[in-house]
Write a protein that holds these residues in place. Structure first.
Motif, short mmCIF file in Angstrom:
data_model
loop_
_atom_site.label_atom_id
_atom_site.label_comp_id
_atom_site.label_asym_id
_atom_site.label_seq_id
_atom_site.Cartn_x
_atom_site.Cartn_y
_atom_site.Cartn_z
N PRO A 53 0.83 -1.20 0.00
CA PRO A 53 0.00 0.00 0.00
C PRO A 53 0.86 1.24 0.00
O PRO A 53 2.02 1.19 0.43
N THR A 54 0.32 2.35 -0.46
CA THR A 54 1.09 3.59 -0.51
C THR A 54 1.43 4.10 0.89
O THR A 54 2.55 4.47 1.18
N ALA A 55 0.43 4.17 1.75
CA ALA A 55 0.64 4.75 3.07
C ALA A 55 1.26 3.75 4.02
O ALA A 55 0.97 2.56 3.97
N ALA A 56 2.14 4.22 4.90
CA ALA A 56 2.73 3.36 5.90
C ALA A 56 1.72 3.14 7.02
O ALA A 56 0.85 3.96 7.28
N GLY A 57 1.85 1.99 7.71
CA GLY A 57 0.97 1.72 8.84
C GLY A 57 -0.36 1.15 8.39
O GLY A 57 -0.52 0.73 7.26
N PRO A 58 -1.35 1.11 9.29
CA PRO A 58 -2.65 0.52 8.96
C PRO A 58 -3.32 1.24 7.79
O PRO A 58 -3.19 2.44 7.64
N ARG A 59 -4.03 0.48 7.01
CA ARG A 59 -4.72 1.06 5.87
C ARG A 59 -5.98 1.77 6.34
O ARG A 59 -6.70 1.28 7.20
N SER A 60 -6.24 2.91 5.75
CA SER A 60 -7.41 3.69 6.14
C SER A 60 -8.64 3.17 5.42
O SER A 60 -8.54 2.65 4.31
N PRO A 61 -9.83 3.29 6.02
CA PRO A 61 -11.05 2.89 5.34
C PRO A 61 -11.33 3.79 4.15
O PRO A 61 -10.78 4.89 4.03
N VAL A 62 -12.21 3.33 3.28
CA VAL A 62 -12.54 4.06 2.07
C VAL A 62 -13.83 4.84 2.28
O VAL A 62 -14.85 4.26 2.66
N ALA A 63 -13.79 6.13 2.05
CA ALA A 63 -14.98 6.96 2.18
C ALA A 63 -15.96 6.66 1.05
O ALA A 63 -15.59 6.12 0.00
N GLY A 64 -17.23 7.05 1.27
CA GLY A 64 -18.21 6.89 0.22
C GLY A 64 -17.93 7.81 -0.96
O GLY A 64 -17.28 8.84 -0.84
N VAL A 162 -7.35 -5.81 -6.42
CA VAL A 162 -8.44 -6.49 -5.72
C VAL A 162 -8.04 -6.78 -4.27
O VAL A 162 -8.83 -6.59 -3.34
N ALA A 163 -6.79 -7.21 -4.06
CA ALA A 163 -6.33 -7.49 -2.69
C ALA A 163 -6.31 -6.23 -1.84
O ALA A 163 -6.68 -6.26 -0.66
N ASP A 164 -5.86 -5.12 -2.43
CA ASP A 164 -5.80 -3.87 -1.68
C ASP A 164 -7.21 -3.40 -1.29
O ASP A 164 -7.44 -2.98 -0.15
N ILE A 165 -8.15 -3.49 -2.21
CA ILE A 165 -9.53 -3.10 -1.92
C ILE A 165 -10.13 -4.02 -0.85
O ILE A 165 -10.81 -3.56 0.08
N SER A 166 -9.84 -5.32 -0.94
CA SER A 166 -10.38 -6.28 0.02
C SER A 166 -9.82 -6.06 1.42
O SER A 166 -10.47 -6.44 2.41
N ALA A 167 -8.64 -5.46 1.51
CA ALA A 167 -8.07 -5.15 2.82
C ALA A 167 -8.71 -3.91 3.44
O ALA A 167 -8.61 -3.70 4.65
N ARG A 168 -9.36 -3.08 2.62
CA ARG A 168 -9.95 -1.84 3.10
C ARG A 168 -11.46 -1.93 3.27
O ARG A 168 -12.05 -1.21 4.07
N LEU A 169 -12.10 -2.78 2.44
CA LEU A 169 -13.55 -2.90 2.45
C LEU A 169 -13.93 -4.37 2.60
O LEU A 169 -13.13 -5.27 2.31
N SER A 170 -15.16 -4.60 3.01
CA SER A 170 -15.67 -5.96 3.08
C SER A 170 -16.16 -6.37 1.69
O SER A 170 -17.22 -5.93 1.24
N ILE A 171 -15.36 -7.17 0.99
CA ILE A 171 -15.64 -7.59 -0.37
C ILE A 171 -15.93 -9.09 -0.39
O ILE A 171 -15.21 -9.88 0.23
N ASP A 172 -16.96 -9.48 -1.11
CA ASP A 172 -17.33 -10.89 -1.25
C ASP A 172 -16.47 -11.53 -2.33
O ASP A 172 -16.62 -11.20 -3.52
N PRO A 173 -15.56 -12.45 -1.99
CA PRO A 173 -14.70 -13.05 -3.02
C PRO A 173 -15.46 -13.90 -4.02
O PRO A 173 -14.96 -14.18 -5.11
N ASN A 174 -16.66 -14.35 -3.66
CA ASN A 174 -17.46 -15.13 -4.58
C ASN A 174 -18.30 -14.26 -5.51
O ASN A 174 -18.99 -14.79 -6.40
N ARG A 175 -18.25 -12.94 -5.32
CA ARG A 175 -18.96 -12.01 -6.21
C ARG A 175 -18.01 -10.89 -6.65
O ARG A 175 -18.33 -9.70 -6.59
N THR A 176 -16.84 -11.29 -7.10
CA THR A 176 -15.84 -10.37 -7.64
C THR A 176 -15.74 -10.61 -9.14
O THR A 176 -15.54 -11.74 -9.58
N TYR A 177 -15.88 -9.54 -9.92
CA TYR A 177 -16.05 -9.66 -11.37
C TYR A 177 -15.11 -8.69 -12.10
O TYR A 177 -14.69 -7.68 -11.53
#
Length: 344
Positions: A53-64, A162-177
């Motif tokens: 990830p770009t930022a050091a330390g914990p990843r920040s959540p994604v705003a709407g 996809v991995a970076d997004i999944s670390a920040r948001l709750s993503i369903d791996p069975n519904r990734t397209y």
């Protein structure tokens, strides 16, 4: 200065501005330069080695809403845009669509052009818009652009996204397209051939380049205009194809689209397809084991475009094919995706 001189100067300046704008876009359009293919990587739901990830330390959540992001893959800084509907639950796993732009565009252009954000708001999913380096993707030994010339592994980049997004948001791996147009559609095919990340892919005006003996057991919907002269439906060389010669080779040699889709059905052990026609649109759908489907949707006399999109200024300046109104590609692909989660 008299009024005639003033008017002449104004016209001259306007014409010059249009010429410059068209010249810039033509440079992007013709700039497909390739000499070697990307590496084949096995995809997993975590970032591949060398991705951070770009930022050091914990990843920040994604705003709407819409946001820009950076990751490093194989020592290269890569970028992507992300759209998260504000009403989306932060805890319930959501579907993810990765939308891959064509050789003319980038992530921002794809976000503005194809209506995926509006669909995400209505249906409740997340959309990612990765940026190809030099506005193109490496998909074969001869296509397309500087990324393939430099040996860029765009498959690894998309998997890392996809991995970076999944670390920040709750993503369903069975519904990734994955969906893509033109060069982006070609990359969607490569993702199906080389990874197990996606439950289904949607391809518009693209084609499969390079070998794909054992694609992942996923569903496929392919939309193509029969009058496409960039990636011709019948498999002949397109108007940008130079046979792979010269400093900027372009060779799109996937063969007829119908034959490619038929081979995909055979690999997936699908039943014989059933065809139906409504106006200019013909859909040939085949049921496959484990709830999968393979569909080919053709639009008679449609060119190289995303059906249902709004014509862009660049397309008008270059005289490119206007989007067909016979089908709304975004809605069609999303309905297909929603009906085809991974059966794990």
């Amino acid at each position: 200065m008299n009024r005639r001189t003033t008017r002449t100067a104004t016209v001259t300046r306007t014409a010059s501005a249009v010429v410059v704008a068209v010249g810039v876009v033509l440079t992007v359009l013709i700039g497909c330069d390739v000499t070697r293919p990307p590496r084949r990587e096995a995809a997993v739901p975590t970032a591949p080695p060398g991705s951070t990830p770009t930022a050091a330390g914990p990843r920040s959540p994604v705003a709407g809403g819409s946001s820009a992001h950076r990751i490093t893959v194989a020592g290269r800084e890569r970028t992507f845009r992300l759209y998260r509907p504000a009403k989306l639950s932060p805890s319930a796993p959501a579907p993810l669509v990765v939308m891959l732009h064509g050789a003319l565009g980038n992530g921002r252009q794809a976000e503005m052009a194809y209506g995926w954000n509006a669909a995400a708001e209505r249906e409740g999913f997340v959309v990612a818009y990765p940026d190809g380096l030099q506005r193109s993707w490496a998909v074969s030994a001869h296509c397309c652009g500087q990324p393939a010339h430099d040996g860029v592994d765009d498959v690894a980049f998309v998997v890392a996204t996809v991995a970076d997004i999944s670390a920040r948001l709750s993503i369903d791996p069975n519904r990734t397209y994955a969906a893509g147009i033109s060069n982006g559609g070609m990359l969607a095919y490569r993702l199906a051939c080389e990874t197990t990340t996606f439950a289904a892919i949607g391809v518009v005006a693209g084609t499969l380049l390079g070998p794909c003996p054992s694609p992942a057991p996923i569903s496929l919907v392919h939309i193509h205009g029969t009058a496409d002269d960039v990636v011709p439906y019948d498999g002949r060389p397109g108007k940008l194809d130079n046979g792979g010669a010269g400093r900027r080779p372009v060779k799109i040699d996937g063969g007829p689209v119908a034959d490619q889709v038929d081979r995909w059905r055979k690999v997936a052990r699908c039943a014989a397809p059933q065809a139906r026609t409504a106006g200019a649109v013909t859909t040939s759908a085949a049921r496959c084991p484990d709830g999968r489907d393979v569909e080919l949707i053709t639009i008679a006399d449609a060119g190289h475009q995303w059906p249902g999109a709004s014509p862009a200024m660049v397309e008008r300046l270059l005289g490119m094919d206007p989007p067909s109104s016979a089908l709304a590609a975004t809605e069609t692909i999303w309905r297909f995706f929603a009906a085809h989660p991974r059966n794990s």
